[in-house]
Write an enzyme that holds these catalytic residues in place. Structure first.
Site, PDB file in Angstrom:
ATOM      1  N   ASP A  94       0.502 -40.590   8.831  1.00  0.00           N
ATOM      2  CA  ASP A  94       0.308 -41.185   9.951  1.00  0.00           C
ATOM      3  C   ASP A  94      -0.181 -42.813   9.965  1.00  0.00           C
ATOM      4  OD1 ASP A  94      -0.939 -41.703  12.648  1.00  0.00           O
ATOM      5  OD2 ASP A  94      -0.849 -39.456  12.668  1.00  0.00           O
ATOM      6  N   ASN A  95       0.494 -43.513  10.743  1.00  0.00           N
ATOM      7  CA  ASN A  95       0.019 -44.876  10.712  1.00  0.00           C
ATOM      8  C   ASN A  95      -1.113 -45.268  11.777  1.00  0.00           C
ATOM      9  OD1 ASN A  95       0.756 -44.786  13.427  1.00  0.00           O
ATOM     10  ND2 ASN A  95       2.210 -46.187  13.194  1.00  0.00           N
ATOM     11  N   ASP A 114       3.700 -45.975   8.099  1.00  0.00           N
ATOM     12  CA  ASP A 114       4.558 -45.840   9.352  1.00  0.00           C
ATOM     13  C   ASP A 114       5.914 -45.348   9.024  1.00  0.00           C
ATOM     14  OD1 ASP A 114       6.356 -46.637  11.318  1.00  0.00           O
ATOM     15  OD2 ASP A 114       4.932 -48.157  12.164  1.00  0.00           O
ATOM     16  N   ALA A 116       8.396 -29.617  27.096  1.00  0.00           N
ATOM     17  CA  ALA A 116       9.060 -28.946  28.377  1.00  0.00           C
ATOM     18  C   ALA A 116       9.619 -30.236  29.124  1.00  0.00           C
ATOM     19  CB  ALA A 116       8.018 -28.424  28.877  1.00  0.00           C
ATOM     20  N   TYR A 168       9.875 -41.765  27.799  1.00  0.00           N
ATOM     21  CA  TYR A 168       9.370 -40.819  26.626  1.00  0.00           C
ATOM     22  C   TYR A 168      10.249 -39.482  26.515  1.00  0.00           C
ATOM     23  CZ  TYR A 168       6.283 -36.987  24.697  1.00  0.00           C
ATOM     24  OH  TYR A 168       5.893 -35.952  24.183  1.00  0.00           O
ATOM     25  N   PRO A 226       4.004 -39.981  41.236  1.00  0.00           N
ATOM     26  CA  PRO A 226       5.470 -40.056  41.539  1.00  0.00           C
ATOM     27  C   PRO A 226       6.066 -39.057  40.274  1.00  0.00           C
ATOM     28  CG  PRO A 226       4.534 -42.111  42.090  1.00  0.00           C
ATOM     29  CD  PRO A 226       3.458 -41.229  41.657  1.00  0.00           C
ATOM     30  N   GLY A 227       7.154 -38.312  40.481  1.00  0.00           N
ATOM     31  CA  GLY A 227       7.661 -37.968  39.386  1.00  0.00           C
ATOM     32  C   GLY A 227       7.072 -36.522  38.841  1.00  0.00           C
TER      33      GLY A 227
HETATM   34  P1  NAD Z   1      -1.006 -38.025  19.108  1.00  0.00           P
HETATM   35  O1  NAD Z   1      -0.700 -39.177  19.686  1.00  0.00           O
HETATM   36  O2  NAD Z   1      -2.466 -37.500  19.256  1.00  0.00           O
HETATM   37  O3  NAD Z   1      -0.408 -37.803  17.793  1.00  0.00           O
HETATM   38  C1  NAD Z   1       0.808 -38.379  17.218  1.00  0.00           C
HETATM   39  C2  NAD Z   1       0.588 -39.272  15.811  1.00  0.00           C
HETATM   40  O4  NAD Z   1       1.683 -40.046  15.491  1.00  0.00           O
HETATM   41  C3  NAD Z   1      -0.570 -40.183  15.977  1.00  0.00           C
HETATM   42  O5  NAD Z   1      -1.517 -39.880  15.100  1.00  0.00           O
HETATM   43  C4  NAD Z   1      -0.242 -41.536  15.723  1.00  0.00           C
HETATM   44  O6  NAD Z   1      -0.809 -42.512  15.110  1.00  0.00           O
HETATM   45  C5  NAD Z   1       1.106 -41.125  14.985  1.00  0.00           C
HETATM   46  N1  NAD Z   1       2.032 -42.066  14.989  1.00  0.00           N
HETATM   47  C6  NAD Z   1       2.960 -42.444  16.065  1.00  0.00           C
HETATM   48  N2  NAD Z   1       3.889 -43.371  15.727  1.00  0.00           N
HETATM   49  C7  NAD Z   1       3.915 -43.311  14.434  1.00  0.00           C
HETATM   50  C8  NAD Z   1       4.637 -43.792  13.377  1.00  0.00           C
HETATM   51  N3  NAD Z   1       5.777 -44.607  13.637  1.00  0.00           N
HETATM   52  N4  NAD Z   1       4.500 -43.704  12.101  1.00  0.00           N
HETATM   53  C9  NAD Z   1       3.561 -42.741  11.517  1.00  0.00           C
HETATM   54  N5  NAD Z   1       2.692 -42.214  12.515  1.00  0.00           N
HETATM   55  C10 NAD Z   1       3.033 -42.488  14.026  1.00  0.00           C
HETATM   56  O7  NAD Z   1      -0.024 -36.944  20.089  1.00  0.00           O
HETATM   57  P2  NAD Z   1      -0.372 -35.571  20.178  1.00  0.00           P
HETATM   58  O8  NAD Z   1      -0.747 -35.009  21.394  1.00  0.00           O
HETATM   59  O9  NAD Z   1      -0.996 -34.887  18.885  1.00  0.00           O
HETATM   60  O10 NAD Z   1       1.459 -35.045  20.124  1.00  0.00           O
HETATM   61  C11 NAD Z   1       1.903 -34.830  18.825  1.00  0.00           C
HETATM   62  C12 NAD Z   1       3.524 -34.632  19.163  1.00  0.00           C
HETATM   63  O11 NAD Z   1       3.580 -33.615  19.984  1.00  0.00           O
HETATM   64  C13 NAD Z   1       4.203 -35.851  19.676  1.00  0.00           C
HETATM   65  O12 NAD Z   1       5.455 -36.015  19.190  1.00  0.00           O
HETATM   66  C14 NAD Z   1       4.375 -35.565  21.309  1.00  0.00           C
HETATM   67  O13 NAD Z   1       5.318 -36.357  21.781  1.00  0.00           O
HETATM   68  C15 NAD Z   1       4.477 -34.075  21.164  1.00  0.00           C
HETATM   69  N6  NAD Z   1       3.953 -33.613  22.316  1.00  0.00           N
HETATM   70  C16 NAD Z   1       2.578 -33.628  22.859  1.00  0.00           C
HETATM   71  C17 NAD Z   1       2.372 -32.936  24.087  1.00  0.00           C
HETATM   72  C18 NAD Z   1       0.866 -33.133  24.320  1.00  0.00           C
HETATM   73  O14 NAD Z   1       0.760 -32.920  25.811  1.00  0.00           O
HETATM   74  N7  NAD Z   1       0.025 -33.676  23.545  1.00  0.00           N
HETATM   75  C19 NAD Z   1       3.259 -32.254  24.799  1.00  0.00           C
HETATM   76  C20 NAD Z   1       4.497 -32.199  24.252  1.00  0.00           C
HETATM   77  C21 NAD Z   1       4.893 -32.751  23.130  1.00  0.00           C
HETATM   78  C1  WQD Z   2      -0.881 -31.699  34.501  1.00  0.00           C
HETATM   79  C2  WQD Z   2      -1.036 -31.367  36.202  1.00  0.00           C
HETATM   80  C3  WQD Z   2      -0.766 -33.274  37.713  1.00  0.00           C
HETATM   81  C4  WQD Z   2      -3.915 -35.715  35.759  1.00  0.00           C
HETATM   82  C5  WQD Z   2       2.760 -34.564  30.804  1.00  0.00           C
HETATM   83  C6  WQD Z   2       4.256 -34.939  30.216  1.00  0.00           C
HETATM   84  C7  WQD Z   2       4.658 -34.027  29.238  1.00  0.00           C
HETATM   85  C8  WQD Z   2       3.571 -33.716  28.274  1.00  0.00           C
HETATM   86  C9  WQD Z   2       2.419 -33.057  28.695  1.00  0.00           C
HETATM   87  C10 WQD Z   2       3.718 -34.884  26.053  1.00  0.00           C
HETATM   88  C11 WQD Z   2      -0.136 -31.860  36.981  1.00  0.00           C
HETATM   89  C12 WQD Z   2      -2.103 -32.889  37.636  1.00  0.00           C
HETATM   90  C13 WQD Z   2      -3.038 -34.776  36.401  1.00  0.00           C
HETATM   91  C14 WQD Z   2      -5.096 -36.081  36.838  1.00  0.00           C
HETATM   92  C15 WQD Z   2      -4.145 -34.408  38.221  1.00  0.00           C
HETATM   93  N1  WQD Z   2       3.443 -34.680  27.229  1.00  0.00           N
HETATM   94  N2  WQD Z   2      -3.107 -34.107  37.402  1.00  0.00           N
HETATM   95  N3  WQD Z   2      -5.059 -35.505  37.962  1.00  0.00           N
HETATM   96  O1  WQD Z   2       2.400 -33.986  33.814  1.00  0.00           O
HETATM   97  O2  WQD Z   2       2.590 -31.642  33.198  1.00  0.00           O
HETATM   98  O3  WQD Z   2       2.967 -33.358  31.518  1.00  0.00           O
HETATM   99  O4  WQD Z   2       1.772 -34.148  29.689  1.00  0.00           O
HETATM  100  O5  WQD Z   2       4.903 -34.502  25.761  1.00  0.00           O
HETATM  101  O6  WQD Z   2       5.752 -34.834  28.688  1.00  0.00           O
HETATM  102  O7  WQD Z   2       4.880 -35.292  31.251  1.00  0.00           O
HETATM  103  O8  WQD Z   2       0.667 -33.039  32.351  1.00  0.00           O
HETATM  104  O9  WQD Z   2      -1.651 -33.266  32.125  1.00  0.00           O
HETATM  105  O10 WQD Z   2      -0.406 -35.254  33.247  1.00  0.00           O
HETATM  106  O11 WQD Z   2      -0.627 -33.145  34.607  1.00  0.00           O
HETATM  107  O12 WQD Z   2      -4.136 -33.805  39.297  1.00  0.00           O
HETATM  108  O13 WQD Z   2      -5.609 -36.988  36.719  1.00  0.00           O
HETATM  109  O14 WQD Z   2      -2.397 -32.283  36.430  1.00  0.00           O
HETATM  110  O15 WQD Z   2      -0.270 -33.807  38.756  1.00  0.00           O
HETATM  111  O16 WQD Z   2       0.116 -31.142  38.217  1.00  0.00           O
HETATM  112  P1  WQD Z   2       2.314 -32.940  32.775  1.00  0.00           P
HETATM  113  P2  WQD Z   2      -0.625 -33.773  32.939  1.00  0.00           P
END
Ligand code: NAD
Ligand code: WQD
Length: 339
Positions: A31-32, A58, A125, A150, A292-293
């Site tokens: 992890d970076n 990285d 999702a 993203y 939005p979105g």
């Molecule tokens: P996070 O940011 O806490 O963890 C991601 C880690 O990747 C961080 O520790 C960051 O320092 C490291 N990182 C980023 N770029 C890097 C690079 N170039 N080289 C090495 N390390 C690097 O996020 P998270 O919530 O733990 O998410 C983990 C994974 O799950 C991510 O790929 C994210 O897109 C995916 N994901 C997260 C969620 C969510 O809601 N948390 C939902 C769906 C998918």
């Molecule tokens: C959840 C619900 C908001 C914040 C996002 C990314 C998705 C994934 C997870 C990484 C929604 C509402 C939110 C707030 C609110 N990430 N909300 N007030 O949008 O389902 O997903 O995070 O991969 O890619 O798009 O999650 O937690 O932002 O929102 O009312 O301050 O909470 O409208 O209904 P979301 P979220």
């Protein structure tokens, strides 16, 4: 198995590391620290009882990554590293395409050269896009109308890994589409520690509960849902972590896609109420305009993971609120709190 966890210092990666170790695997973190801290890695070591290997590299630095593979000789990779802030990706798409895609391309090149054939990837999702109706099932077409860079990077990486599995029949790829991860390890020692103002609902609620912010903004209460607020499939991060262990142990040649969710949908107001109950804090909120979105409703069909991975989410929303309140209340400023 020795499992290289890219992004293993982050929110989900730290919990995956704990559950891998609990299942007899050996996690190695790369992890970076762009969105995490070495204190998180130290605390994982404290939970599992031994200091796990950590390489502050990285992924885009291919020679450095190759050196890690040569030293560690992992059997498999769980690829969680990447940037994940939706709004930032809209403002700076090049950063997201560069970091998320280049990191993955560097990783799969090194895996290829070092003969590592197993990879589990963190997708989302969001990769279903906006053209399919909930609940989302793996057989739905993906990728249509994804509304931000993203999400597009995650869908593109899925395509890259699936194509590699076609080209190399020995490659074992599992793509995991997470729904909305919440919660923390029940010890309260590790949890989600957003560097900036939280984008996601649960960490925002927690910062209000602990007194760092005044109130939650609820983005819209006029959606076609029972209480008018958005519905999401919130999955406990410990269940999610167990899902990674199941996916790792079930890897087979070819590529597969699984939802990791609970199959149930919870509204914004229901989640705020659950956090009130778990924390004993008031958690004020105000209703503001829709974001939005935002989709009104997203939740998973979870039968494929149940059937093939023998995995199902076991913990409740309330469990997630109790566990993440234990983390937030003991660490009001995250890993920088005095502990
Ligand atoms: P996070 O940011 O806490 O963890 C991601 C880690 O990747 C961080 O520790 C960051 O320092 C490291 N990182 C980023 N770029 C890097 C690079 N170039 N080289 C090495 N390390 C690097 O996020 P998270 O919530 O733990 O998410 C983990 C994974 O799950 C991510 O790929 C994210 O897109 C995916 N994901 C997260 C969620 C969510 O809601 N948390 C939902 C769906 C998918
Ligand atoms: C959840 C619900 C908001 C914040 C996002 C990314 C998705 C994934 C997870 C990484 C929604 C509402 C939110 C707030 C609110 N990430 N909300 N007030 O949008 O389902 O997903 O995070 O991969 O890619 O798009 O999650 O937690 O932002 O929102 O009312 O301050 O909470 O409208 O209904 P979301 P979220």
């Amino acid at each position: 198995m020795k499992v290289l966890l890219t992004g293993g210092a982050g929110y989900i990666g730290t919990h995956v590391a704990v559950e891998l170790a609990a299942s007899g695997h050996v996690p190695v973190i790369v992890d970076n620290l762009v969105n995490s801290s070495d204190e998180a890695v130290r605390r994982v070591g404290e939970i599992i009882g031994w200091p796990l290997p950590f390489h502050p590299v990285d992924l885009r630095d291919e020679p450095a990554l190759r050196a890690v593979f040569e030293v560690e000789q992992p059997d498999a990779v769980i690829h969680l590293a990447g940037l994940k802030a939706v709004g930032e990706s809209v403002a700076d798409p090049l950063l997201y395409y560069r970091v998320n895609l280049e990191s993955t391309l560097s990783l799969v090149s090194v895996m290829h050269d070092c003969g590592v054939k197993k990879i589990v990837f963190s997708s989302t999702a969001t990769a279903y896009g906006t053209q399919v109706q909930p609940p989302f099932v793996e057989s739905n077409p993906g990728g249509l109308g994804i509304s931000h860079p993203y999400g597009k990077t995650k869908y593109m990486i899925e395509q890259v890994l699936a194509d590699l599995a076609v080209a190399d029949p020995a490659l074992e790829v599992t793509l995991l589409r997470y729904f909305n991860p919440i919660g923390a390890h029940p010890s309260g020692r590790i949890g989600e520690d957003p560097a900036q103002i939280p984008n996601n609902l649960a960490p925002f609620i927690l910062q209000v509960a602990v007194g760092r912010r005044d109130q939650v903004q609820v983005f819209g209460n006029n959606y076609p849902t029972p209480d008018g607020t958005g519905l999401r499939d919130y999955v406990h991060v410990m269940d999610l972590a167990d899902g990674h262990v199941a996916a790792l142990e079930h890897l087979r040649p070819g590529s597969r896609l699984y939802n990791l969710g609970t199959g149930t949908a919870t509204s914004v107001l229901e989640l705020i109420r659950a956090y009130r109950q778990a924390s004993g804090q008031e958690i004020p909120y105000e209703i503001v305009a829709r974001r939005p979105g935002d989709d009104p409703v997203t939740y998973a069909v979870v039968s494929l993971a149940e059937r093939e991975l023998k995995w199902t989410a076991k913990r409740s929303i309330y469990d997630a609120c109790v566990d993440s309140w234990a983390w937030q209340s003991a660490n009001p400023n995250g890993y920088t709190s005095d502990q």
